[in-house]
Design an enzyme around this catalytic site. Structure first.
Site, PDB file in Angstrom:
ATOM      1  N   GLN A 189     -14.232  -1.074  -9.434  1.00  0.00           N
ATOM      2  CA  GLN A 189     -13.339  -0.144 -10.130  1.00  0.00           C
ATOM      3  C   GLN A 189     -12.200  -0.957 -10.738  1.00  0.00           C
ATOM      4  OE1 GLN A 189     -10.398   2.481  -8.287  1.00  0.00           O
ATOM      5  NE2 GLN A 189     -11.278   4.206  -9.412  1.00  0.00           N
ATOM      6  N   HIS A 239     -10.617   2.838 -13.804  1.00  0.00           N
ATOM      7  CA  HIS A 239      -9.691   3.730 -13.094  1.00  0.00           C
ATOM      8  C   HIS A 239      -8.791   4.391 -14.132  1.00  0.00           C
ATOM      9  CE1 HIS A 239      -7.293   5.625 -10.183  1.00  0.00           C
ATOM     10  NE2 HIS A 239      -7.175   4.663  -9.289  1.00  0.00           N
ATOM     11  N   HIS A 287      -5.206   9.485 -11.430  1.00  0.00           N
ATOM     12  CA  HIS A 287      -4.174   9.443 -10.376  1.00  0.00           C
ATOM     13  C   HIS A 287      -2.807   8.946 -10.814  1.00  0.00           C
ATOM     14  CE1 HIS A 287      -7.841   8.917  -7.459  1.00  0.00           C
ATOM     15  NE2 HIS A 287      -7.850  10.061  -8.116  1.00  0.00           N
ATOM     16  N   TYR A 317      -2.160   6.251 -12.874  1.00  0.00           N
ATOM     17  CA  TYR A 317      -2.067   4.824 -13.210  1.00  0.00           C
ATOM     18  C   TYR A 317      -2.157   4.662 -14.735  1.00  0.00           C
ATOM     19  CZ  TYR A 317      -2.240   4.197  -8.229  1.00  0.00           C
ATOM     20  OH  TYR A 317      -1.939   4.270  -6.893  1.00  0.00           O
TER      21      TYR A 317
HETATM   22  C1  LIG Z   1      -7.170   5.006   1.747  1.00  0.00           C
HETATM   23  C2  LIG Z   1      -7.507   5.530   0.384  1.00  0.00           C
HETATM   24  C3  LIG Z   1      -7.472   4.677  -0.711  1.00  0.00           C
HETATM   25  C4  LIG Z   1      -7.804   5.137  -1.998  1.00  0.00           C
HETATM   26  N1  LIG Z   1      -7.827   4.254  -3.052  1.00  0.00           N
HETATM   27  C5  LIG Z   1      -8.316   4.652  -4.256  1.00  0.00           C
HETATM   28  C6  LIG Z   1      -8.527   3.708  -5.308  1.00  0.00           C
HETATM   29  O1  LIG Z   1      -8.324   2.484  -5.179  1.00  0.00           O
HETATM   30  N2  LIG Z   1      -9.000   4.185  -6.491  1.00  0.00           N
HETATM   31  C7  LIG Z   1      -9.274   5.516  -6.688  1.00  0.00           C
HETATM   32  O2  LIG Z   1      -9.684   5.893  -7.791  1.00  0.00           O
HETATM   33  N3  LIG Z   1      -9.097   6.413  -5.693  1.00  0.00           N
HETATM   34  C8  LIG Z   1      -8.658   6.022  -4.478  1.00  0.00           C
HETATM   35  N4  LIG Z   1      -8.561   6.928  -3.444  1.00  0.00           N
HETATM   36  C9  LIG Z   1      -9.057   8.309  -3.645  1.00  0.00           C
HETATM   37  C10 LIG Z   1     -10.529   8.410  -3.176  1.00  0.00           C
HETATM   38  O3  LIG Z   1     -11.407   7.674  -4.001  1.00  0.00           O
HETATM   39  C11 LIG Z   1     -11.037   9.853  -3.154  1.00  0.00           C
HETATM   40  O4  LIG Z   1     -11.031  10.363  -4.452  1.00  0.00           O
HETATM   41  C12 LIG Z   1     -10.187  10.741  -2.266  1.00  0.00           C
HETATM   42  O5  LIG Z   1      -9.989  10.145  -0.988  1.00  0.00           O
HETATM   43  C13 LIG Z   1     -10.839  12.115  -2.069  1.00  0.00           C
HETATM   44  O6  LIG Z   1     -12.120  11.970  -1.487  1.00  0.00           O
HETATM   45  P1  LIG Z   1     -12.338  12.272   0.096  1.00  0.00           P
HETATM   46  O7  LIG Z   1     -11.800  13.630   0.329  1.00  0.00           O
HETATM   47  O8  LIG Z   1     -13.840  12.183   0.282  1.00  0.00           O
HETATM   48  O9  LIG Z   1     -11.590  11.246   0.871  1.00  0.00           O
HETATM   49  C14 LIG Z   1      -8.179   6.496  -2.169  1.00  0.00           C
HETATM   50  C15 LIG Z   1      -8.195   7.354  -1.067  1.00  0.00           C
HETATM   51  C16 LIG Z   1      -7.883   6.895   0.191  1.00  0.00           C
HETATM   52  C17 LIG Z   1      -7.957   7.844   1.362  1.00  0.00           C
END
Ligand SMILES: Cc1cc2nc3c(=O)[nH]c(=O)nc-3n(C[C@H](O)[C@H](O)[C@H](O)COP(=O)(O)O)c2cc1C
Length: 381
Positions: free
Chosen positions: A114, A181, A184, A186
């Protein structure tokens, strides 16, 4: 009655089995529809993912995931990084990523990096060059000091070229695709969102203008890799700083945001939501992934609380007090798959809790999964 129950059970089984149906991905084929969501782990000092990171991803691959999207990994632009110990997708970081890729491939999963630029989130003091400020759509000042530099057209071209180099490296190393990416809050999302982009040049104002820079990035990447090398674009309505934020107010606007990206070369979209089943817009039950699929005609990855019990509405994803320990059933996922809302589904925190997520759900259902604990968000296991 018995007949009805049997029919319901059969529908349920066939829909869940859809999770395990192969899916074409560029020149390759995903063994199932289950994607590991990108998750930053801050475990790559000096930008290099080491043995422990390779083992962490390989465990999820051996646990049956079809596709791994790596944590955000920085492109080679000086202002790309905003956080400590996150990996780089250039220089020495690439050797580490090659090791990760080999370990994942050995377990039968596909993998894509990513590619990340944090934009205006960066502050001075951050690696690799502590003197570099944040780069974003607009200047930002704190206590009279300029902390974010408004990107010039040259900066925009430089970042697009940097993304293209990232895509080229992913392809030449042997990765299976690349994710941008664009979510969120960014850099690319800062341009897409009206609130963070008040520019009055060709990169601000109308939706078409706000989408111009992200589309330029996609086009530069598309030109750098073969036509059958998948480019995925991850977008979201929500921002790290604002869960109620929106880049599109209705399906028409969503199409206006996403179609220029599709035209520039995106093969799949990844609709990042906190709860994948929720209606995207008022007046229709359609979720964001389904809506994006309809307005772009492209395949979609959905994500958000798959297998996780209800979370606190407003609290941040990653905070300790927002970790539900309950595992939820997959009824809603089943319903979405039955309706053909989306093509792939990403699992984030569920897969931190249980590296064997995909295999276990197939063999014994969600009741066999480990529950998530706050510690699992902190450590790499
Ligand atoms: C610890 C953590 C780190 C994350 N880092 C990223 C990231 O680097 N890039 C991104 O697009 N989303 C990131 N996310 C969001 C996740 O990809 C995901 O969209 C989000 O956790 C919702 O999915 P889930 O409910 O299955 O956890 C992160 C989420 C968590 C919990």
């Amino acid at each position: 009655m018995q007949h009805l129950e049997k029919a319901v059970a059969e529908v349920a089984t066939s829909a869940v089995d859809k999770l395990y149906a192969p899916f074409p991905f560029g020149r390759r084929t995903l063994r199932n529809r289950i994607v590991m969501a990108p998750m930053t782990r801050n475990c790559s000092p000096n930008g290099v993912p080491g043995e422990a990171v390779a083992a962490y991803y390989a465990r999820r691959a051996s646990g049956g995931a079809g596709l791994i999207v790596t944590e955000g990994t920085c492109i080679d632009h000086p202002a790309a990084n905003g956080y400590r110990d996150v990996p780089a997708f250039h220089g020495a970081g690439l050797e580490g990523w090659e090791r990760v890729m080999r370990a994942v491939h050995a377990e039968g999963a596909l993998i894509m990096p990513q590619l990340w630029h944090v934009g205006a989130v960066r502050r001075r003091g951050m690696e690799p060059d502590s003197g570099v400020p944040g780069y974003g759509p607009m200047d930002e000042f704190e206590n009279g000091e300029r902390v974010v530099h408004a990107m010039t057209e040259e900066d925009i071209d430089a970042v697009a070229a940097s993304y293209a180099r990232g895509a080229r490296s992913a392809h030449s190393l042997g990765f299976d695709g690349v994710e941008i990416h664009g979510a969120h809050g960014y850099l690319l999302d800062q341009f897409l969102w009206r609130e963070s982009n008040r520019r009055d040049d060709q990169y601000g104002g109308t939706i078409a203008n706000r989408a111009r820079f992200p589309a330029k990035v996609v086009a530069a990447m598309r030109a750098a890799v073969p036509a059958d090398f998948p480019i995925v674009f991850r977008f979201s309505q929500w921002k790290m700083t604002d869960y109620k934020a929106r880049i599109a107010e209705d399906p028409t606007e969503l199409g206006e945001v996403l179609r220029p990206l599709a035209d520039a070369g995106v093969d799949l979209f990844h609709a990042s939501t906190r709860r994948f089943w929720e209606p995207a817009f008022e007046g229709s039950p359609e979720n964001l992934a389904a809506c994006a699929r309809r307005v772009t005609g492209k395949p979609l990855i959905a994500v958000g609380s798959v297998g996780l019990a209800q979370q606190h509405e407003t609290r941040r994803l990653r905070t300790r007090d927002n970790v539900g320990s309950e595992v939820a059933d997959l009824t809603r996922l089943r319903e979405c798959l039955e309706r053909d809302d989306f093509d792939l589904v990403a699992v984030g925190r569920g897969m931190l809790a249980d590296a064997q997520w995909a295999n276990k759900v197939r063999a014994g259902g969600v009741s066999t999964l480990n529950a998530l604990t706050p510690e699992m968000l902190q450590v790499l296991t």
